[in-house]
Design a protein around this motif. Structure first.
Motif, PDB file in Angstrom:
ATOM      1  N   TYR A   1     -17.674-103.142 -48.261  1.00  0.00           N
ATOM      2  CA  TYR A   1     -17.406-102.932 -46.840  1.00  0.00           C
ATOM      3  C   TYR A   1     -17.848-104.184 -46.096  1.00  0.00           C
ATOM      4  CZ  TYR A   1     -16.331 -97.994 -47.451  1.00  0.00           C
ATOM      5  OH  TYR A   1     -15.738 -96.816 -47.808  1.00  0.00           O
ATOM      6  N   GLY A   2     -16.900-104.845 -45.481  1.00  0.00           N
ATOM      7  CA  GLY A   2     -17.216-106.038 -44.725  1.00  0.00           C
ATOM      8  C   GLY A   2     -16.947-107.315 -45.503  1.00  0.00           C
ATOM      9  N   ALA A   3     -16.778-108.403 -44.736  1.00  0.00           N
ATOM     10  CA  ALA A   3     -16.401-109.687 -45.330  1.00  0.00           C
ATOM     11  C   ALA A   3     -17.466-110.240 -46.252  1.00  0.00           C
ATOM     12  CB  ALA A   3     -16.102-110.685 -44.209  1.00  0.00           C
ATOM     13  N   GLU A   4     -18.736-110.082 -45.884  1.00  0.00           N
ATOM     14  CA  GLU A   4     -19.802-110.652 -46.718  1.00  0.00           C
ATOM     15  C   GLU A   4     -19.862-109.957 -48.080  1.00  0.00           C
ATOM     16  OE1 GLU A   4     -22.860-113.302 -47.646  1.00  0.00           O
ATOM     17  OE2 GLU A   4     -21.423-113.288 -45.995  1.00  0.00           O
ATOM     18  N   ALA A   5     -19.765-108.637 -48.086  1.00  0.00           N
ATOM     19  CA  ALA A   5     -19.799-107.898 -49.346  1.00  0.00           C
ATOM     20  C   ALA A   5     -18.607-108.267 -50.225  1.00  0.00           C
ATOM     21  CB  ALA A   5     -19.811-106.397 -49.079  1.00  0.00           C
ATOM     22  N   ALA A   6     -17.421-108.421 -49.626  1.00  0.00           N
ATOM     23  CA  ALA A   6     -16.235-108.776 -50.405  1.00  0.00           C
ATOM     24  C   ALA A   6     -16.349-110.175 -50.989  1.00  0.00           C
ATOM     25  CB  ALA A   6     -14.990-108.666 -49.523  1.00  0.00           C
ATOM     26  N   ALA A   7     -16.854-111.125 -50.191  1.00  0.00           N
ATOM     27  CA  ALA A   7     -17.007-112.498 -50.683  1.00  0.00           C
ATOM     28  C   ALA A   7     -17.979-112.543 -51.859  1.00  0.00           C
ATOM     29  CB  ALA A   7     -17.490-113.396 -49.549  1.00  0.00           C
ATOM     30  N   GLN A   8     -19.079-111.808 -51.752  1.00  0.00           N
ATOM     31  CA  GLN A   8     -20.053-111.763 -52.846  1.00  0.00           C
ATOM     32  C   GLN A   8     -19.492-111.003 -54.043  1.00  0.00           C
ATOM     33  OE1 GLN A   8     -22.766-113.427 -52.968  1.00  0.00           O
ATOM     34  NE2 GLN A   8     -23.333-113.884 -50.846  1.00  0.00           N
TER      35      GLN A   8
ATOM     36  N   LEU B   1     -13.663-108.671 -33.044  1.00  0.00           N
ATOM     37  CA  LEU B   1     -13.313-109.182 -34.371  1.00  0.00           C
ATOM     38  C   LEU B   1     -14.508-109.113 -35.310  1.00  0.00           C
ATOM     39  CD1 LEU B   1     -11.207-110.437 -36.205  1.00  0.00           C
ATOM     40  CD2 LEU B   1     -11.814-112.684 -35.294  1.00  0.00           C
ATOM     41  N   SER B   2     -15.698-109.344 -34.797  1.00  0.00           N
ATOM     42  CA  SER B   2     -16.909-109.255 -35.620  1.00  0.00           C
ATOM     43  C   SER B   2     -17.121-107.831 -36.126  1.00  0.00           C
ATOM     44  CB  SER B   2     -18.131-109.708 -34.817  1.00  0.00           C
ATOM     45  OG  SER B   2     -18.033-111.069 -34.448  1.00  0.00           O
ATOM     46  N   ILE B   3     -16.922-106.840 -35.250  1.00  0.00           N
ATOM     47  CA  ILE B   3     -17.039-105.442 -35.681  1.00  0.00           C
ATOM     48  C   ILE B   3     -16.049-105.165 -36.804  1.00  0.00           C
ATOM     49  CG2 ILE B   3     -16.797-103.033 -34.972  1.00  0.00           C
ATOM     50  CD1 ILE B   3     -17.562-103.929 -32.128  1.00  0.00           C
ATOM     51  N   TYR B   4     -14.830-105.634 -36.632  1.00  0.00           N
ATOM     52  CA  TYR B   4     -13.784-105.408 -37.635  1.00  0.00           C
ATOM     53  C   TYR B   4     -14.147-106.066 -38.965  1.00  0.00           C
ATOM     54  CZ  TYR B   4      -9.089-105.155 -39.645  1.00  0.00           C
ATOM     55  OH  TYR B   4      -8.018-104.892 -40.454  1.00  0.00           O
ATOM     56  N   LEU B   5     -14.635-107.287 -38.928  1.00  0.00           N
ATOM     57  CA  LEU B   5     -14.978-108.020 -40.149  1.00  0.00           C
ATOM     58  C   LEU B   5     -16.146-107.377 -40.890  1.00  0.00           C
ATOM     59  CD1 LEU B   5     -14.659-111.710 -38.901  1.00  0.00           C
ATOM     60  CD2 LEU B   5     -13.185-110.558 -40.562  1.00  0.00           C
ATOM     61  N   ASN B   6     -16.980-106.644 -40.200  1.00  0.00           N
ATOM     62  CA  ASN B   6     -18.115-105.985 -40.846  1.00  0.00           C
ATOM     63  C   ASN B   6     -17.786-104.582 -41.340  1.00  0.00           C
ATOM     64  OD1 ASN B   6     -20.781-107.622 -40.650  1.00  0.00           O
ATOM     65  ND2 ASN B   6     -19.825-107.912 -38.653  1.00  0.00           N
ATOM     66  N   ARG B   7     -16.797-103.944 -40.721  1.00  0.00           N
ATOM     67  CA  ARG B   7     -16.523-102.536 -41.033  1.00  0.00           C
ATOM     68  C   ARG B   7     -15.358-102.335 -41.991  1.00  0.00           C
ATOM     69  NH1 ARG B   7     -18.290 -97.479 -38.153  1.00  0.00           N
ATOM     70  NH2 ARG B   7     -20.174 -98.122 -37.111  1.00  0.00           N
ATOM     71  N   ALA B   8     -14.451-103.268 -42.073  1.00  0.00           N
ATOM     72  CA  ALA B   8     -13.236-103.065 -42.861  1.00  0.00           C
ATOM     73  C   ALA B   8     -13.560-102.883 -44.340  1.00  0.00           C
ATOM     74  CB  ALA B   8     -12.298-104.250 -42.667  1.00  0.00           C
TER      75      ALA B   8
END
Length: 724
Positions: free
Chosen positions: A256-263, A242-249
């Motif tokens: 790309y990834g949850a952190e970039a989308a949140a920011q 799940l961590s790989i998925y959250l970083n690559r999607a």
């Protein structure tokens, strides 16, 4: 003593006490166990004879079943062996998890405005590595609820999900493997990893072709994804997958990834997302570009409501939490909502060094000259004029550039659609004839050579013989002539014939040199018509050239990039790429030209650009057949240029540079200067030429006879009165 040799007895003593007879007999003859009394067996009914045909058929089926079982068991054994070997193969190819988290082929570019605030993103954004345990629990739950509700229970492939997908596909009239695929999160992660195949520029034409190959949906590809998913399930834990998925999607907006989308969307870390925000990000997984909130916020919120319903149904949210999330939908951050400077950001990316902008493999931070307040002012001015003063259905386009006198670009609008990315930029990419907006360079050359603004030139019919083209007779816009006029009046009323005469008088080669030194293109036609603006330029170049007039006569290179550095590195790799250059004309000449251009706005063709309580100078420009209309001008604080026309060169109807372009300019500058104190223009007011005073009028001389007669009569009268 006994003899030795044959017949030698045993060396064991005889039994001293022999066994009893009974025991001996028993030893010789074993005692039989007492037989149980036999039960009286029931008499079986005589067996019925089986039908020979039925017996034959049953025998065939039994034989076939045994054959099928033997074959199936052996085939199954072979399949299991092949499956195990395939999973083992992919297992050996899987790298350590840390190598799988950031899968971008290129880096990101974050653009900051003049105040250090983020206003745009480019490239593949990656905010940093997150894990299933470090992100907000709401995001983790939203992703599982949306993409794979049995994620923590299946071994990598989900037979129930596959059967459900086949049923839905058949019900909707598609093939069993078309449409819904029943892919698990593990299989989706395998697809994101491209089955371990890395991008190779020598194998694929570009990254897009590589991605397309990774996303193929053939049956063989799906089989490989399933095997790869099983291998991951063996090597990694569920949370690691799940961590790989959250970083690559990919989650839209270049993120790309949850952190970039949140920011990108909310200006906060992925660990701080609330249920509504988490649902919106999870909802992007199905169609990240279409559902991106920066493209359509309402559509993204509707999708988030569906995700909230799934989270509630799977007990990830209570009824109260779900209701609160629906009542308070996720909103974009101020920076994301503004979508400021799309044209400007594209220009900076195109004009910056390619290896740090368009082909970067690093995460780059670029500081720019953009002023978001001024950008908003330019966009609102464009919208206001087109909504209120341009006929409905018009396809006319316009562009605006605002800059400081040193060439620092503060705002840029490259078309009527103000908030776009990757669109054709009419401010920087469209080369158009400039018309009378070129005339200030003609007068600048004359002033530099010592002409006075009060020097005169005759506005009269003119015919010139142009080698190779024959005779040429320029006309004024009004088709009339004004006779002798000053240079001030010639520029103020944009008279064509005086401009041509001055250009020919000072020399076209000098005019070309002055214009080019100010930054006007580099392909100026050396003909008499040059003075009327038959050459082409971009709006950015024209605005920069006028900035050179405002700053006192020095050339300007428009620039937007201030500094560039890698993320995490405070030392800039490069800094300002433009600004003030060499002097072109004397400061006094520039000041006199500003004085003349102020008259254009206050009394001449640019009156519709006048600002309330603030001095402004500028020049209108309209090309032949009104295919282009310009107004470029400045105050003491900012320079702004406006172009208007059709992309296909269709003539404008009833539009000149002193019309709608001047109004767009005024609307822009009024907003730009809101709250700023009025400052006078740095102009030099020339002294009017001194003229000798006219002699006092003398009485007309009288004819001699009359004078003599009067003298005699006067003498006679004096004698009669006794005078002397």
């Amino acid at each position: 003593m006994s003899d030795s040799g044959k017949g030698r007895g045993r060396l064991v003593a005889d039994r001293r006490y022999p066994k009893s007879r009974a025991t001996a007999k028993a030893a010789k003859k074993p005692v039989r166990a007492k037989a149980k009394p036999k039960k009286t067996a029931r008499k079986r009914a005589p067996a019925r004879k089986r039908n020979p045909i039925a017996a034959f058929i049953i025998g065939i089926f039994a034989w076939s079943w045994r054959l099928i079982w033997r074959l199936t068991s052996r085939v199954a054994l072979v399949v299991v062996l092949i499956l195990a070997l395939s999973v083992g193969y992919f297992y050996t190819k899987l790298p350590d998890i840390t190598a799988l988290l950031d899968g971008r082929a290129r880096g990101s570019v974050t653009l900051l405005d003049r105040n250090g605030e983020v206003f745009a993103w480019r490239g593949d954004q990656f905010g940093g590595v997150v894990t299933a345990s470090s992100v907000s629990p709401h995001l983790k739950n939203a992703v599982v609820a949306t993409e794979d509700k049995r994620f923590y229970w299946h071994p990598g492939i989900d037979p129930i999900g596959i059967a459900s997908a086949i049923r839905i596909n058949l019900r909707e009239g598609r093939g069993p493997l078309s449409g819904h695929g029943g892919s698990t999160l593990s299989q989706q992660t395998a697809k994101l990893l491209c089955l371990g195949v890395e991008y190779d520029p020598t194998q694929w034409k570009d990254e897009a072709e590589y991605v397309q190959d990774c996303r193929r949906g053939s049956l063989s590809r799906k089989l490989k994804e399933a095997l790869y998913a099983l291998a991951m399930e063996v090597k990694f834990t569920k949370d690691e997958i799940l961590s790989i998925y959250l970083n690559r999607a990919y989650l839209g907006g270049g993120a790309y990834g949850a952190e970039a989308a949140a920011q990108r969307y909310f200006g906060k870390p992925a660990s701080a997302l609330n249920p509504a925000e988490a649902a919106m990000i999870a909802g992007l997984l199905t169609a990240p570009t279409t559902l991106s909130p920066t493209n359509n916020l309402e559509r993204s919120q509707n999708r988030a409501n569906v995700v909230i319903g799934l989270m509630e149904a799977q007990d990830y949210l209570t009824d109260a939490e779900a209701s609160n999330a629906r009542a308070n939908p996720a909103r974009l951050s101020e920076a994301a909502e503004a979508k400021a400077g799309g044209y400007f950001a594209d220009w900076v990316m195109d004009s910056g060094p390619e290896f740090f902008t368009r082909k970067t493999s690093e995460d780059v931070i670029i500081g720019t000259t953009l002023d978001q307040r001024l950008q908003e002012a330019a966009e609102q001015a464009m919208i206001s004029v087109f909504e209120n003063k341009v006929r409905a259905g018009s396809k006319a386009q316009a562009a605006i550039v605002v800059m400081s006198s040193d060439g620092a670009v503060r705002a840029m609008v490259g078309g009527r659609k103000t908030r776009v990315t990757g669109a054709f930029n009419r401010a920087t990419q469209a080369r158009r004839q400039v018309g009378s907006a070129f005339k200030p360079f003609v007068f600048a050359t004359a002033l530099e050579l010592g002409y006075s603004p009060y020097d005169t030139v005759v506005d009269e019919p003119l015919t010139l013989n142009v080698p190779g083209s024959g005779s040429w007779s320029p006309q004024n816009y009004t088709k009339t002539f004004k006779g002798r006029v000053t240079l001030i009046e010639a520029l103020e009323d944009s008279l064509n014939i005086p401009a041509v005469k001055i250009s020919e008088s000072v020399g076209r080669d000098l005019v070309i040199r002055v214009a080019e030194d100010f930054g006007f293109g580099n392909d100026i036609s050396d003909t008499p018509a040059m003075a009327l603006g038959t050459s082409e330029s971009t709006l950015l170049e024209m605005t920069g050239a006028y900035a050179g007039i405002l700053n006192g006569g020095s050339s300007v290179t428009p620039y937007g990039l201030v500094e560039l550095h890698l993320r995490g590195d405070d030392d800039p790799l490069m800094d300002i790429t433009g600004g003030i250059g060499e002097r072109v004309i004397r400061k006094e000449a520039a000041g006199q030209l500003i004085f003349m251009m102020e008259k254009v706005v206050s009394e001449g063709t640019g009156r519709r650009a006048r600002l309330e309580g603030r001095q402004a100078a500028g020049k209108t420009g309209t090309t032949q057949a009104a295919r282009d209309a310009w107004f470029v001008g400045f105050t003491a604080d900012y320079v702004a240029g406006v172009w208007m026309g059709y992309d296909d060169n269709t003539p404008l109807t009833g539009v000149t540079g002193g019309g709608l372009p001047a109004e767009i300019w005024r609307e822009t500058m009024e907003r730009v200067h809101a709250g700023l104190p009025a400052r006078p223009l740095p102009m030099v007011v020339p002294e009017p030429p001194r003229r000798a005073p006219a002699p006092a009028p003398q009485p007309a001389p009288q004819p001699q006879p009359q004078r003599r007669k009067q003298t005699v009569l006067q003498q006679l009268l004096n004698d009669l009165l006794g005078g002397n």
